[in-house]
Design a protein around this motif. Sequence first.
Motif, PDB file in Angstrom:
ATOM      1  N   UNK A   1       0.682  -9.491  11.097  1.00 59.45           N
ATOM      2  CA  UNK A   1       0.937 -10.497   9.825  1.00 59.45           C
ATOM      3  C   UNK A   1       2.013 -11.470   9.422  1.00 59.45           C
ATOM      4  N   UNK A   2       0.990 -11.911   8.026  1.00 58.62           N
ATOM      5  CA  UNK A   2       2.224 -13.101   7.611  1.00 58.62           C
ATOM      6  C   UNK A   2       3.201 -12.565   7.433  1.00 58.62           C
ATOM      7  N   UNK A   3       4.116 -13.704   7.251  1.00 59.92           N
ATOM      8  CA  UNK A   3       5.535 -13.835   6.250  1.00 59.92           C
ATOM      9  C   UNK A   3       5.892 -13.015   5.166  1.00 59.92           C
TER      10      UNK A   3
ATOM     11  N   UNK B   1       0.610  -0.814  -0.248  1.00 57.60           N
ATOM     12  CA  UNK B   1       0.103   0.140   0.087  1.00 57.60           C
ATOM     13  C   UNK B   1       0.779   1.185  -0.100  1.00 57.60           C
ATOM     14  N   UNK B   2       2.126   1.009   0.499  1.00 60.75           N
ATOM     15  CA  UNK B   2       2.938   2.115   0.517  1.00 60.75           C
ATOM     16  C   UNK B   2       4.426   2.432   0.064  1.00 60.75           C
ATOM     17  N   UNK B   3       4.055   1.456  -1.500  1.00 61.98           N
ATOM     18  CA  UNK B   3       5.380   1.111  -2.179  1.00 61.98           C
ATOM     19  C   UNK B   3       5.534   2.508  -2.650  1.00 61.98           C
ATOM     20  N   UNK B   4       4.832   3.255  -3.268  1.00 65.16           N
ATOM     21  CA  UNK B   4       5.564   5.123  -3.862  1.00 65.16           C
ATOM     22  C   UNK B   4       5.202   6.184  -2.400  1.00 65.16           C
ATOM     23  N   UNK B   5       4.972   5.924  -1.558  1.00 66.78           N
ATOM     24  CA  UNK B   5       5.784   6.585  -0.220  1.00 66.78           C
ATOM     25  C   UNK B   5       6.987   6.755  -0.516  1.00 66.78           C
ATOM     26  N   UNK B   6       7.155   4.615  -0.044  1.00 71.86           N
ATOM     27  CA  UNK B   6       8.749   4.907   0.701  1.00 71.86           C
ATOM     28  C   UNK B   6       9.571   5.211  -0.750  1.00 71.86           C
ATOM     29  N   UNK B   7       9.522   4.851  -1.658  1.00 71.63           N
ATOM     30  CA  UNK B   7      10.043   5.281  -2.569  1.00 71.63           C
ATOM     31  C   UNK B   7      10.150   6.745  -3.416  1.00 71.63           C
ATOM     32  N   UNK B   8       9.503   7.506  -2.512  1.00 70.38           N
ATOM     33  CA  UNK B   8       9.645   8.941  -2.396  1.00 70.38           C
ATOM     34  C   UNK B   8      10.907   9.261  -1.221  1.00 70.38           C
ATOM     35  N   UNK B   9       9.688   8.193  -0.123  1.00 65.73           N
ATOM     36  CA  UNK B   9      10.694   8.977   0.806  1.00 65.73           C
ATOM     37  C   UNK B   9      12.482   8.577   0.707  1.00 65.73           C
ATOM     38  N   UNK B  10      12.549   7.916   0.036  1.00 67.07           N
ATOM     39  CA  UNK B  10      14.041   6.753  -0.091  1.00 67.07           C
ATOM     40  C   UNK B  10      14.977   8.017  -1.354  1.00 67.07           C
ATOM     41  N   UNK B  11      14.112   8.479  -1.831  1.00 71.74           N
ATOM     42  CA  UNK B  11      14.745   9.245  -3.293  1.00 71.74           C
ATOM     43  C   UNK B  11      14.599  10.798  -2.283  1.00 71.74           C
ATOM     44  N   UNK B  12      14.117  10.914  -1.373  1.00 68.56           N
ATOM     45  CA  UNK B  12      15.067  12.332  -0.823  1.00 68.56           C
ATOM     46  C   UNK B  12      15.706  12.036   0.439  1.00 68.56           C
ATOM     47  N   UNK B  13      16.180  10.591   0.622  1.00 73.27           N
ATOM     48  CA  UNK B  13      17.276  10.174   1.404  1.00 73.27           C
ATOM     49  C   UNK B  13      17.439   9.708   2.860  1.00 73.27           C
ATOM     50  N   UNK B  14      15.971   9.770   3.374  1.00 69.58           N
ATOM     51  CA  UNK B  14      15.601   9.272   4.715  1.00 69.58           C
ATOM     52  C   UNK B  14      15.186   6.831   4.410  1.00 69.58           C
TER      53      UNK B  14
ATOM     54  N   UNK C   1       6.675  -8.342   0.935  1.00 66.98           N
ATOM     55  CA  UNK C   1       6.935  -7.230   0.337  1.00 66.98           C
ATOM     56  C   UNK C   1       7.740  -6.086   1.427  1.00 66.98           C
ATOM     57  N   UNK C   2       7.736  -6.048   2.763  1.00 73.44           N
ATOM     58  CA  UNK C   2       8.893  -4.745   2.726  1.00 73.44           C
ATOM     59  C   UNK C   2       9.904  -4.962   2.909  1.00 73.44           C
ATOM     60  N   UNK C   3      10.454  -6.033   2.215  1.00 70.42           N
ATOM     61  CA  UNK C   3      11.798  -6.397   1.829  1.00 70.42           C
ATOM     62  C   UNK C   3      11.783  -5.644   0.224  1.00 70.42           C
ATOM     63  N   UNK C   4      11.044  -6.431  -1.080  1.00 69.51           N
ATOM     64  CA  UNK C   4      11.185  -6.345  -2.220  1.00 69.51           C
ATOM     65  C   UNK C   4      10.732  -4.616  -2.718  1.00 69.51           C
ATOM     66  N   UNK C   5       9.993  -4.675  -2.068  1.00 66.18           N
ATOM     67  CA  UNK C   5       8.806  -3.742  -2.297  1.00 66.18           C
ATOM     68  C   UNK C   5       9.367  -2.438  -1.955  1.00 66.18           C
ATOM     69  N   UNK C   6       8.871  -1.880  -0.050  1.00 70.06           N
ATOM     70  CA  UNK C   6      10.179  -0.689   0.594  1.00 70.06           C
ATOM     71  C   UNK C   6      11.341  -0.639   0.794  1.00 70.06           C
TER      72      UNK C   6
END
Length: 333
Positions: free
Chosen positions: A201-203, A178-191, A208-213
Motif C-alpha cells: 500500500x501507499x505512503x 476501515x478499522x479506526x473505530x476498532x483500534x480506538x476501542x482496543x486502545x481504550x481497553x489498554x492494548x 492513516x496508521x499514525x493519525x487514525x490508528x
Amino acid sequence: MNQLDFIRALPKAELHVHIEGTFEPELMFAIAQRNEVEIPYKSVEEVKQAYNFHNLQSFLDIYYAGANVLIHEQDFYDLAWAYFEKCAEDKVVHTEMFFDPQTHTDRGIAFSTVINGLQRACDDAKEKFGISSHLIMCFLRHLSEEAAFETLEQALPYKDQIIGVGLDSSEVGHPPSKFERVFAKAREAGFLVVAHAGEEGPAEYVWEALDLLKVNRIDHGVRSEEDETLMARLIAEKMPLTVCPLSNLKLCVVDDMAKHNIRRLLQKGVHVTVNSDDPSYFGGYMNDNFIAITEALDLTKDELKQLAINSFEASFISDDEKQKWSEQIQAMA
Ligand code: HPA
Ligand code: ZN
C-alpha cells in the motif's frame, strides 16, 4: 570476528513474525496426518514448489490454506515451539509474535484453543531457553469492521496475555481508516497498537496508521520513503518500522536485495528493525534476514549493532530491559 559470526552473536528482538508464517512443511505434514486432514500436496517438495509467490495475495492464499491443519491446542503449541527453537539458534532473546485468530475461529476453532497453545509455548520458551515473548493479535483487514469488533470482544478475557493488536492480510483496498473505530476501542481497553502499512500500500496508508490508528509501530512501512514529509515525521517521532527484507524480496516489494532501502532508511535516521515476517514461506529466519542485507548492502558492524539496539528500543519490554540489552550490544566489538 567476521560479519557472519558477529550476526550470530548479536542479541536480537523480533517484532514482526506471524506465527502461522513459521509453519514449516515438515510440521504441516505431521500435523495434517495426525489430525487426518487432507492437504493438496503429496510431499514436502511439492509444498515448497507451491511457494512461488509474486505478490502479497498469492502468498496469503497459500498461507491461509496451510493454517487449516491446525485444530488442537497441541498443534498451536508445536507450531510456536518450533519457532522458539529457531529463535534459540538465532540468538533472538525476545519476540513479539503476531497471531491471526480469525483464520482459526472462522473454521470453528475456539479462541481459547489458539491462545492456550501459544501461551504454553511462550511459558516453556522462557523456562527452557530464557526467551521472553509477547503476543499481538492481528485483525484480518480483508474482513469486515464488524468481524474485527467481534474478535476484539473475544480477546478481552485474555487481555493479560495479549499485549497489543495489529492489522494484517491484503493491504491494498483495505486502508487503516476501515478499522479506526476498532483500534480506538482496543486502545481504550489498554492494548498497544501496531499495523501493517506501506508494504504494498501507499505512503498514505502509513499516515492513516499514525493519525487514525495511533500506532506504536509501523509494520513494514518501506514505502514511506516515497513521501518526504512522512519521512521527516517518522524520524522526528522515532517511529519504529519493522522491516522484513526477505519478505520484501519474495513478494516483489523490491526486485533485488541490493536495491532494498533498509540501509538508506537507517542512515537517514529512521528507527528501522530487521524481522522475518513469515520465515517458512520467505526463505529464512532472523539471522538469514540479517545475512541477506549484510551481504547485499555491505552493512558495517556499527550498523548491525544499531539495528539490534533498535529492535529492543522499539519493543514492548521495560526500559530497564531495553537498557540492559543496549549496553550489552554496545560493548560488542
Ligand atoms: N503482510 C500482510 N499480511 C500478512 C503478512 C504480510 O507480510 N504476513 C502474514 N500476513
Ligand atoms: Zn507481516
